[in-house]
Design a protein around this motif. Structure first.
Motif, mmCIF file in Angstrom:
data_model
loop_
_atom_site.group_PDB
_atom_site.id
_atom_site.type_symbol
_atom_site.label_atom_id
_atom_site.label_comp_id
_atom_site.label_asym_id
_atom_site.label_seq_id
_atom_site.Cartn_x
_atom_site.Cartn_y
_atom_site.Cartn_z
ATOM 1 N N ARG A 113 0.834 -1.207 0.000
ATOM 2 C CA ARG A 113 0.000 0.000 0.000
ATOM 3 C C ARG A 113 0.868 1.255 0.000
ATOM 4 O O ARG A 113 0.525 2.259 -0.619
ATOM 5 N N ALA A 114 1.996 1.178 0.713
ATOM 6 C CA ALA A 114 2.875 2.348 0.792
ATOM 7 C C ALA A 114 3.447 2.729 -0.563
ATOM 8 O O ALA A 114 3.780 3.893 -0.793
ATOM 9 N N ALA A 151 -1.701 -5.897 -6.671
ATOM 10 C CA ALA A 151 -1.138 -7.035 -5.934
ATOM 11 C C ALA A 151 -2.232 -7.809 -5.204
ATOM 12 O O ALA A 151 -2.224 -9.046 -5.175
ATOM 13 N N GLY A 152 -3.216 -7.077 -4.607
ATOM 14 C CA GLY A 152 -4.314 -7.752 -3.922
ATOM 15 C C GLY A 152 -5.165 -8.546 -4.890
ATOM 16 O O GLY A 152 -5.640 -9.644 -4.576
ATOM 17 N N GLU A 153 -5.364 -7.999 -6.070
ATOM 18 C CA GLU A 153 -6.147 -8.707 -7.084
ATOM 19 C C GLU A 153 -5.397 -9.949 -7.577
ATOM 20 O O GLU A 153 -5.998 -11.003 -7.821
ATOM 21 N N LEU A 154 -4.078 -9.823 -7.702
ATOM 22 C CA LEU A 154 -3.256 -10.940 -8.169
ATOM 23 C C LEU A 154 -3.164 -12.037 -7.112
ATOM 24 O O LEU A 154 -3.257 -13.233 -7.418
ATOM 25 N N GLY A 155 -2.978 -11.627 -5.842
ATOM 26 C CA GLY A 155 -2.854 -12.601 -4.753
ATOM 27 C C GLY A 155 -1.398 -12.835 -4.373
ATOM 28 O O GLY A 155 -0.552 -12.985 -5.255
ATOM 29 N N LEU A 156 -1.140 -12.862 -3.080
ATOM 30 C CA LEU A 156 0.238 -13.014 -2.610
ATOM 31 C C LEU A 156 0.828 -14.371 -2.956
ATOM 32 O O LEU A 156 2.053 -14.514 -3.032
ATOM 33 N N ASP A 157 -0.013 -15.370 -3.171
ATOM 34 C CA ASP A 157 0.494 -16.718 -3.453
ATOM 35 C C ASP A 157 0.523 -17.036 -4.942
ATOM 36 O O ASP A 157 0.732 -18.191 -5.328
#
Length: 584
Positions: free
Chosen positions: A455-456, A463-469
């Motif tokens: 977010r910073a 990134a949230g839409e893509l997913g951390l995994d």
């Protein structure tokens, strides 16, 4: 291009000895098993000699001797298997330690060393040389150890059978000694040249692949093809040279170690006729000499592999020598500044990429802790070079860069990387999950910390839409250049250094996106020292001070308003850039 150094023969032998002696118990077990297997093998020829002698006087003991010989053969097979297993296990352990040390050394190499050496040489040492050494450790060393022990024990058994029967074995010694001396005097240098030629070939191919678009755009395919052909020709020539060494050495040896068998039969027969030795002694001696052929053959066979392995080990150890020579290698150590921002001083610094061609000339600059400093100037003015010196990537040719009064060259590399972080316009996305690409900066970061870092840098939306995994990197989900830069900046936040050197870190983004990102980062960077090297002058407008580079020197220093009012270099750059922005 600077080639990484190569360790000397004495250093290679000393290192191999230290690696082996780290495991004295395993080494003792392996040696004991090899000795036992070789000793058991000696009983067979002696019993066969007795059997031949007994056959002349009757066959009363033939069955018993035969059973003993069979039992000895089975016992020898079990001991040989156990000995080879123990040696292989020890070899794997030694090889694993060597690989771990090599990886630690490679990742601790300063970036400047890697850049000057080129990827070809380093990649070749990391892959081909390690694979070659692996073959030597797994196969050549254990087999050579077995062969050497068998030869020594067999020669001892020959002395016990009859001291005179040793003499025929000495026929081959002058030939083998001369041929081996000739070979060893040339083999090491030949294999080092072969590895270097292979590294050049790898470097040229990698460069062509990485720059494929440039090659196509500028129609450089012909030149690159010629480069590859030259590299292949050189590699071919070095391969032919080492092949020539083998084609001369091995046939001579093959001939030489057969001579003792013939000589033993003739010499032993004459001694038997003269009544000086028994028929059993002649038979046993001939079988012992025949038994010598296999270990000698294996010893000669692996001689070549040991030379190749020795050359590879010399190249691997050479990387460690380069890391040690930089003064910033080794394992991470506690930071020397306590994690708080420190003043940075650049004192009379000059630097050159090529000897005699300085790109920085006697640069003096004081950077106060917590200051936001912008470095601007025309292309080729030395901005990026100055940033890399401040980050400790390069060492000054003259002068010194200090952090809190301590020269950067005296700060351990691990501590330096936690104190000062450099982010450039060229960022790499590693193959793995998005989470992996972030947690490499902070292995203990949880999802909340990762989301806050993204977010910073204004990256959480994608990134949230893509997913951390989600798997990213080559062959996986591709990130755009601007997303890659945002990922790099998120890593920077997780590392949490007190000093940031941003070398056009937002250049892949549109001006609007870059401006929005810089505003998002402003709160995160509060209290940190920030050196921003930029071609977009709104960065300079927001900085506490602006440094203008020109011709490798500091041309002007001051605030934005002071420099515009002065009407100098910066004013010209600002008016030109600001006018262009208005036109846009």
């Amino acid at each position: 291009m600077t080639t990484l150094p190569v360790a000397g023969a004495r250093e290679v032998r000393a290192h191999a000895r230290r690696l082996t002696l780290r495991h004295p118990r395993e080494l003792a077990v392996a040696v004991a098993l090899h000795l036992a297997a070789s000793a058991v093998a000696l009983a067979g020829p002696r019993l066969l000699g007795d059997l031949v002698d007994e056959a002349g006087r009757g066959i009363d003991r033939v069955d018993r001797i035969t059973l003993v010989i069979v039992a000895l053969v089975v016992t020898q097979a079990i001991l040989v298997r156990s000995a080879m297993y123990a040696s292989a296990k020890l070899g794997e352990k030694v090889l694993a330690e060597l690989r771990e040390e090599f990886v630690d050394t490679v990742v601790s190499l300063p970036l400047a060393v890697v850049e000057r050496a080129g990827t070809g040489d380093l990649v070749t040492r990391t892959t081909r040389d390690v694979d070659v050494l692996s073959r030597s450790v797994r196969m050549a060393v254990p087999d050579t150890l077995t062969a050497a022990m068998t030869i020594l024990l067999t020669m001892g058994a020959l002395v016990l059978v009859g001291p005179l029967m040793v003499l025929p074995c000495l026929v081959a010694v002058p030939v083998l000694w001369a041929a081996t001396r000739w070979y060893l005097a040339r083999a090491r240098d030949g294999y080092l040249r072969q590895s270097a030629a292979y590294a050049d070939l790898t470097d040229g191919l990698a460069e062509t692949v990485d720059g494929a678009r440039t090659v196509e755009a500028l129609e450089l395919a012909g030149r690159r093809f010629d480069r590859v052909n030259r590299d292949i020709a050189r590699s071919y020539a070095t391969e032919r040279y080492t092949l020539h060494l083998r084609t001369v050495y091995l046939p001579i040896c093959d001939t030489a170690y057969v001579l003792p068998v013939v000589t033993t039969l003739i010499f032993g027969g004459l001694l038997y006729i003269d009544g000086r030795v028994s028929l059993a002694a002649v038979t046993a001696a001939t079988l012992y000499v025949q038994q010598l052929l296999d270990p000698v053959d294996r010893l000669l066979y692996w001689m070549d592999d040991l030379q190749i392995g020795g050359a590879s080990l010399a190249r691997i150890l050479g990387v460690g020598r380069k890391a040690a020579g930089t003064g910033t290698g080794g394992a991470p150590q506690p930071a020397c500044t306590g994690g708080e921002a420190q003043d940075i001083a650049v004192k009379s610094v000059s630097y050159s990429y090529r000897e005699g061609h300085d790109v920085l000339h006697k640069v003096d600059l004081d950077i106060r802790r917590g200051e936001r400093l912008a470095v601007v100037g025309p292309s080729g003015a030395g901005k990026s070079t100055l940033g890399r010196l401040i980050a400790g990537i390069h060492e000054p040719r003259e002068g010194v860069v200090t952090l809190g009064g301590t020269p950067l060259t005296e700060v351990p590399l691990g501590a330096l990387r936690r104190e000062i972080a450099l982010v450039t316009q060229d960022q790499h996305v590693f193959q793995g999950t998005l989470r992996d690409n972030l947690t490499m900066a902070d292995p203990h970061a949880g999802d909340a910390e990762l989301e806050a870092a993204l977010r910073a840098v204004d990256a959480w939306e994608w990134a949230g839409e893509l997913g951390l995994d989600t798997e990213v990197g080559p062959g996986r989900a591709e990130l755009s250049p601007s997303q890659s830069q945002q990922l790099a900046l998120a890593r920077l936040i997780l590392v949490d250094p007190h000093t940031l050197v941003l070398d056009e870190a937002t250049s892949q983004m549109s001006p609007v996106a870059a401006r929005r990102l810089e505003r998002s980062l402003a709160a995160v960077m509060e209290g940190r020292t920030v050196i921003a090297i930029a071609h977009r002058l709104h960065t300079a407008h927001d900085a506490d001070r602006v440094v203008v580079m020109a011709g490798g020197r500091v041309g002007e220093v001051g605030t934005h308003d002071e420099l515009v009012a002065r009407g100098g270099i910066y004013a010209g750059l600002w008016n030109s850039w600001h006018g262009g922005q208005d036109a846009d």
